[in-house]
Scaffold this active site. Structure first.
Site, PDB file in Angstrom:
ATOM      1  N   HIS A 119       0.761  -1.269   0.091  1.00 40.56           N
ATOM      2  CA  HIS A 119      -0.005   0.217  -0.129  1.00 40.56           C
ATOM      3  C   HIS A 119       0.828   1.481  -0.136  1.00 40.56           C
ATOM      4  O   HIS A 119       0.451   2.274   0.391  1.00 40.56           O
ATOM      5  CB  HIS A 119      -1.021   0.099   1.133  1.00 40.56           C
ATOM      6  CG  HIS A 119      -2.044  -1.151   0.976  1.00 40.56           C
ATOM      7  ND1 HIS A 119      -3.063  -1.524   2.136  1.00 40.56           N
ATOM      8  CD2 HIS A 119      -2.459  -1.819  -0.016  1.00 40.56           C
ATOM      9  CE1 HIS A 119      -3.808  -2.363   1.805  1.00 40.56           C
ATOM     10  NE2 HIS A 119      -3.481  -2.613   0.346  1.00 40.56           N
ATOM     11  N   SER A 188      -6.713  -7.647   9.797  1.00 41.41           N
ATOM     12  CA  SER A 188      -8.265  -8.186   9.905  1.00 41.41           C
ATOM     13  C   SER A 188      -8.376  -8.991   8.545  1.00 41.41           C
ATOM     14  O   SER A 188      -9.575  -9.614   8.728  1.00 41.41           O
ATOM     15  CB  SER A 188      -9.206  -6.820  10.108  1.00 41.41           C
ATOM     16  OG  SER A 188      -9.005  -5.889   8.897  1.00 41.41           O
TER      17      SER A 188
HETATM   18  P1  OAD Z   1      -6.963  -3.174  10.610  1.00 42.61           P
HETATM   19  O1  OAD Z   1      -7.341  -2.151  11.548  1.00 42.61           O
HETATM   20  O2  OAD Z   1      -8.310  -3.599   9.803  1.00 42.61           O
HETATM   21  O3  OAD Z   1      -6.846  -4.519  11.572  1.00 42.61           O
HETATM   22  C1  OAD Z   1      -5.844  -4.549  12.424  1.00 42.61           C
HETATM   23  C2  OAD Z   1      -5.718  -5.875  13.135  1.00 42.61           C
HETATM   24  O4  OAD Z   1      -4.832  -5.870  14.016  1.00 42.61           O
HETATM   25  C3  OAD Z   1      -7.156  -6.279  13.863  1.00 42.61           C
HETATM   26  O5  OAD Z   1      -7.452  -7.609  13.325  1.00 42.61           O
HETATM   27  C4  OAD Z   1      -6.519  -6.529  15.167  1.00 42.61           C
HETATM   28  O6  OAD Z   1      -7.220  -7.554  15.917  1.00 42.61           O
HETATM   29  C5  OAD Z   1      -5.189  -6.604  15.231  1.00 42.61           C
HETATM   30  N1  OAD Z   1      -4.405  -6.217  16.257  1.00 42.61           N
HETATM   31  C6  OAD Z   1      -4.405  -5.092  16.960  1.00 42.61           C
HETATM   32  N2  OAD Z   1      -3.380  -5.081  17.821  1.00 42.61           N
HETATM   33  C7  OAD Z   1      -2.617  -6.106  17.939  1.00 42.61           C
HETATM   34  C8  OAD Z   1      -1.343  -6.683  18.545  1.00 42.61           C
HETATM   35  N3  OAD Z   1      -0.808  -5.858  19.263  1.00 42.61           N
HETATM   36  N4  OAD Z   1      -1.025  -7.755  17.935  1.00 42.61           N
HETATM   37  C9  OAD Z   1      -1.467  -8.439  16.827  1.00 42.61           C
HETATM   38  N5  OAD Z   1      -2.617  -7.901  16.448  1.00 42.61           N
HETATM   39  C10 OAD Z   1      -3.283  -6.856  16.800  1.00 42.61           C
HETATM   40  O7  OAD Z   1      -5.805  -3.094   9.723  1.00 42.61           O
HETATM   41  P2  OAD Z   1      -5.286  -3.970   8.506  1.00 42.61           P
HETATM   42  O8  OAD Z   1      -5.969  -5.345   8.649  1.00 42.61           O
HETATM   43  O9  OAD Z   1      -3.933  -3.650   8.488  1.00 42.61           O
HETATM   44  O10 OAD Z   1      -5.779  -0.162   3.044  1.00 42.61           O
HETATM   45  O11 OAD Z   1      -6.226  -3.219   7.300  1.00 42.61           O
HETATM   46  C11 OAD Z   1      -5.799  -3.621   6.155  1.00 42.61           C
HETATM   47  C12 OAD Z   1      -5.891  -2.578   5.055  1.00 42.61           C
HETATM   48  O12 OAD Z   1      -7.310  -1.932   5.248  1.00 42.61           O
HETATM   49  C13 OAD Z   1      -5.137  -1.230   5.345  1.00 42.61           C
HETATM   50  O13 OAD Z   1      -3.654  -1.280   4.824  1.00 42.61           O
HETATM   51  C14 OAD Z   1      -6.137  -0.029   4.644  1.00 42.61           C
HETATM   52  C15 OAD Z   1      -7.629  -0.466   4.897  1.00 42.61           C
HETATM   53  O14 OAD Z   1      -8.204  -0.573   3.752  1.00 42.61           O
HETATM   54  C16 OAD Z   1      -5.557   0.976   2.630  1.00 42.61           C
HETATM   55  O15 OAD Z   1      -5.411   1.905   2.970  1.00 42.61           O
HETATM   56  C17 OAD Z   1      -5.275   0.734   0.939  1.00 42.61           C
END
Ligand code: OAD
Length: 243
Positions: A119, A188
């Site tokens: 990204h 997520s």
């Molecule tokens: P999310 O905010 O959707 O998810 C974060 C995940 O991290 C969740 O499942 C939490 O349970 C987990 N989490 C939080 N703290 C944690 C920790 N200390 N250890 C382990 N896990 C933890 O973020 P992403 O999955 O990165 O795209 O979101 C993916 C993409 O969605 C982003 O890059 C963005 C968005 O659309 C764009 O901007 C193109």
């Protein structure tokens, strides 16, 4: 958290590992995850409504200021134990690919080498008209202008509705296809095509390991679900591997 011994024994024989990380791995650095509520002035906006080409066309200053705020948070904080454990894991595995959805650049900052930033990177800007200029963040006007064609400069990140860089996603797919073990960490798993990489790896014989605070849509399909903080689980996993 006890890391299963079968997982450690398998990883000790593994030559190809692919890792996908999301915002959760940077949560312990103090950065908000993507789907966390925003604070202060920004609480009234949803990230999904700011991270689009339409939002930038409508109000370039608003979008630029939001990224400036997020970039400040990134520069004020530092990579954490989870990022550093992945640097160590890379040094143990002959073929290691780290695919990240994060734009904070912390994996490279920590010392990871083979990193695919799906990204983009919030520390860089590029020409909005696509004339090819990419440079580091410029603190002039909001937004500043391209030195080559005078269009606006914009953050060098992928916005909703935009395609991922083809060479990066191709390399990520290749790493998933070749992996003997695929880790999904702190994501997520809601956004394609990153979300399907774990399934690609699994269909081609990899074991899939998830590290997340909570279960996700991927959890029913993984071989090992390690629930907890990545900044604690990853260092422990690496410690067990080198024992
Ligand atoms: P999310 O905010 O959707 O998810 C974060 C995940 O991290 C969740 O499942 C939490 O349970 C987990 N989490 C939080 N703290 C944690 C920790 N200390 N250890 C382990 N896990 C933890 O973020 P992403 O999955 O990165 O795209 O979101 C993916 C993409 O969605 C982003 O890059 C963005 C968005 O659309 C764009 O901007 C193109």
């Amino acid at each position: 958290m006890k890391i299963p011994i079968e997982l450690i024994n398998y990883l000790k024989k593994t030559t190809h590992i692919a890792v996908l990380t999301g915002a959760g791995i940077s949560a312990e650095s103090g950065l908000k995850t993507f789907r966390d509520a925003q604070d202060g002035h920004w609480a009234k906006y949803r990230p999904e409504d700011l991270a689009t080409p339409e939002a930038f066309t409508r109000d370039p200053k608003l979008v630029w200021d939001w990224y400036a705020m997020r970039r400040n948070k990134v520069t004020e904080a530092t990579p954490n134990a989870g990022h550093f454990a992945l640097v160590e894991l890379e040094s143990l595995i002959p073929n290691f690919t780290l695919i990240t959805q994060n734009v904070d650049g912390y994996h490279r900052q920590a010392g990871s080498k083979n990193v695919l930033e799906l990204h983009g990177n919030i520390q860089k800007v590029k020409c909005y008209d696509g004339c090819g200029v990419v440079e580091s963040w410029n603190t002039g006007d909001t937004p500043p202008h391209c030195p080559k064609c005078n269009a606006y400069l914009r953050p060098d990140v992928v916005w909703f509705g935009e395609s991922l860089p083809l060479d990066t996603i191709t390399a990520a797919h290749k790493a998933a296809l070749e992996a003997q073990a695929f880790f999904s960490i702190g994501t997520s798993g809601l956004v394609e095509p990153a979300a399907s990489l774990a399934h690609t790896a699994r269909q081609n014989g990899a074991i899939v390991i998830e590290i997340n605070l909570d279960p996700t849509p991927l959890t029913p399909h993984v071989d090992f679900a390690l629930h907890g903080k990545s900044g604690e689980i990853l260092p422990q996993l690496v410690k067990e591997l080198i024992k």
